[in-house]
Write an enzyme that holds these catalytic residues in place. Structure first.
Site, short mmCIF file in Angstrom:
data_model
loop_
_atom_site.label_atom_id
_atom_site.label_comp_id
_atom_site.label_asym_id
_atom_site.label_seq_id
_atom_site.Cartn_x
_atom_site.Cartn_y
_atom_site.Cartn_z
N ASP A 1 12.91 -34.78 6.75
CA ASP A 1 14.20 -34.65 7.43
C ASP A 1 14.58 -35.91 8.18
O ASP A 1 15.72 -36.07 8.60
CB ASP A 1 14.15 -33.46 8.41
CG ASP A 1 15.51 -33.11 8.98
OD1 ASP A 1 16.49 -33.12 8.22
OD2 ASP A 1 15.60 -32.82 10.19
N SER B 1 21.75 -31.49 10.49
CA SER B 1 21.31 -30.91 9.22
C SER B 1 21.83 -29.48 9.12
O SER B 1 21.77 -28.72 10.09
CB SER B 1 19.78 -30.90 9.13
OG SER B 1 19.27 -32.20 9.24
N GLN C 1 19.44 -31.96 0.68
CA GLN C 1 19.95 -31.55 1.98
C GLN C 1 21.45 -31.73 2.04
O GLN C 1 22.01 -32.64 1.43
CB GLN C 1 19.31 -32.36 3.11
CG GLN C 1 19.71 -31.94 4.51
CD GLN C 1 19.05 -32.80 5.60
OE1 GLN C 1 19.66 -33.72 6.10
NE2 GLN C 1 17.80 -32.48 5.94
#
Length: 285
Positions: A203, A227, A277
Site C-alpha cells: 500500500d 485508498s 488498487q
C-alpha cells in the site's frame, strides 16, 4: 534483529482473544489516520491464523472508514468455507464498534499445475539507486516541519525507486514506476511473516503512481488522497528480506479516482505477486 523490523513483526502478529477474534495495536506514524497497509497486513494475519495447512493466494478488501492511529483495532474472522482444496475467510476490522475495513481472503493447498508468467522488466538492480529515505533526508528542508520527522525516520522496509526525483517537486511523466523493496533486516522463515509484511508494504507509494502524469506531490495541500480498495494475489513463494521489484502503473484516473496495478518480481525474474488498487484523488487548485 533491527528494532523497527521487530516492531513491525510484533504489530502484525496480533493478540488472540478467541478462535476467530483478534486485537491489533495501532501504529502512530505521525498522522491521525491509520496507514492502510497496516490494516491490510493485520487483517491477513488474523485470517491466516484460523487456517491450517493452506496458504493465502488472494485477498480483496475495502476501506470503509478512516482508522484512528491512537487506538487498537478489533478483528473478527468469519469461517466462510473449508473445501477440499480452498478455504475462505471474511475479516471485519473495527474501532469503536464501527467497521473500518472489510476483507475476504482465499487460501489454497500447495499443488502443481500449468506455469507461465510475464517477463520481468529489464531495469538496473537495486545497487544502482539510493534509498528513498536518503532522498527525503537530503530534501528535509523542503518537508513541512510537522511531518519532517515522519518522512526522515528509520523504516522497516527500504525502497529504492528507479524513477527517482525530488519527491516534493515532481515533474509530469509516464504513469509507471519501479521500486526495489526489501526488509532492512533478516526475517524469520515463517511464510506468514513475509506475506503479512508484503501486504503491509504494497500500500506504500502505490496510489501515488496515478499522480505521476500530473506532476502533483503527495504533500500538495490541495490534494485529498486515500485508498478505497486493495487486492493482492500471491503467485509463488518469496522472501521479503531479499530484494523484490515492485512494478506499478496507472492506466486510468477519472471522477476523482485513480486506478493502479502492480507486479512483484524476485531477482530470479519470478513473478511472486500481483496487486491492484483504486484510490481517492480529490484535487482542487
Amino acid at each position: 534483529m533491527n528494532q523497527v523490523v521487530n516492531h513491525l513483526i510484533g504489530l502484525l502478529k496480533l493478540e488472540r482473544v478467541s478462535a476467530t477474534q483478534f486485537i491489533g495495536r495501532s501504529q502512530d506514524i505521525g498522522f491521525p489516520k491509520l496507514f492502510g497497509g497496516q490494516v491490510i497486513g493485520q487483517g491477513l494475519s488474523a485470517a491466516t491464523q484460523t487456517v491450517e495447512g493452506r496458504f493465502p493466494h488472494s485477498l480483496h478488501c475495502y476501506f470503509l472508514r478512516p482508522g484512528d492511529s491512537a487506538h487498537p483495532i478489533d478483528y473478527d474472522v468469519e469461517v466462510v468455507r473449508d473445501g477440499g482444496s480452498f478455504s475462505v475467510r471474511r475479516v471485519i476490522a473495527s474501532q469503536f464498534g464501527k467497521s473500518i475495513l472489510a476483507m475476504t481472503v482465499s487460501f489454497h493447498i500447495t499443488e502443481e499445475g500449468l506455469d507461465h508468467q510475464d517477463a520481468m522488466p529489464n531495469v538496473p538492480g537495486p545497487e544502482s539507486f539510493k534509498s528513498e529515505l536518503s532522498l527525503y533526508r537530503a530534501h528535509a528542508d523542503e518537508i513541512p516541519s510537522k511531518v519532517r520527522d515522519l518522512f526522515t525516520a528509520d523504516r522497516p522496509i527500504e525502497y529504492r525507486i528507479v524513477e527517482n526525483q525530488n519527491p516534493f517537486r515532481p515533474r509530469p511523466g509516464i504513469a509507471k514506476r519501479h521500486m526495489w523493496i526489501r526488509s532492512v533486516a533478516a526475517l524469520p522463515d515463517d511464510p506468514l511473516v513475509h506475506q503479512s509484511m508484503l501486504a503491509y508494504t504494497t500500500d506504500y507509494g502505490f496510489i501515488e503512481t496515478a499522480l505521476m502524469p500530473h506532476g502533483i506531490s503527495i504533500g500538495n495541500p490541495y490534494l485529498n488522497l486515500a485508498s478505497l480498495d486493495h487486492a493482492i494475489w500471491f503467485h509463488r513463494p518469496f522472501r521479503l528480506d531479499e530484494w523484490l521489484l515492485y512494478v506499478a502503473d496507472s492506466p486510468s484516473s477519472s471522477a476523482s479516482r485513480g486506478f493502479v496495478r502492480g507486479q512483484i518480481f524476485n531477482q530470479k525474474g519470478e513473478l511472486v505477486a500481483s496487486t491492484a488498487q483504486e484510490g481517492l484523488l480529490r484535487y482542487s487548485r
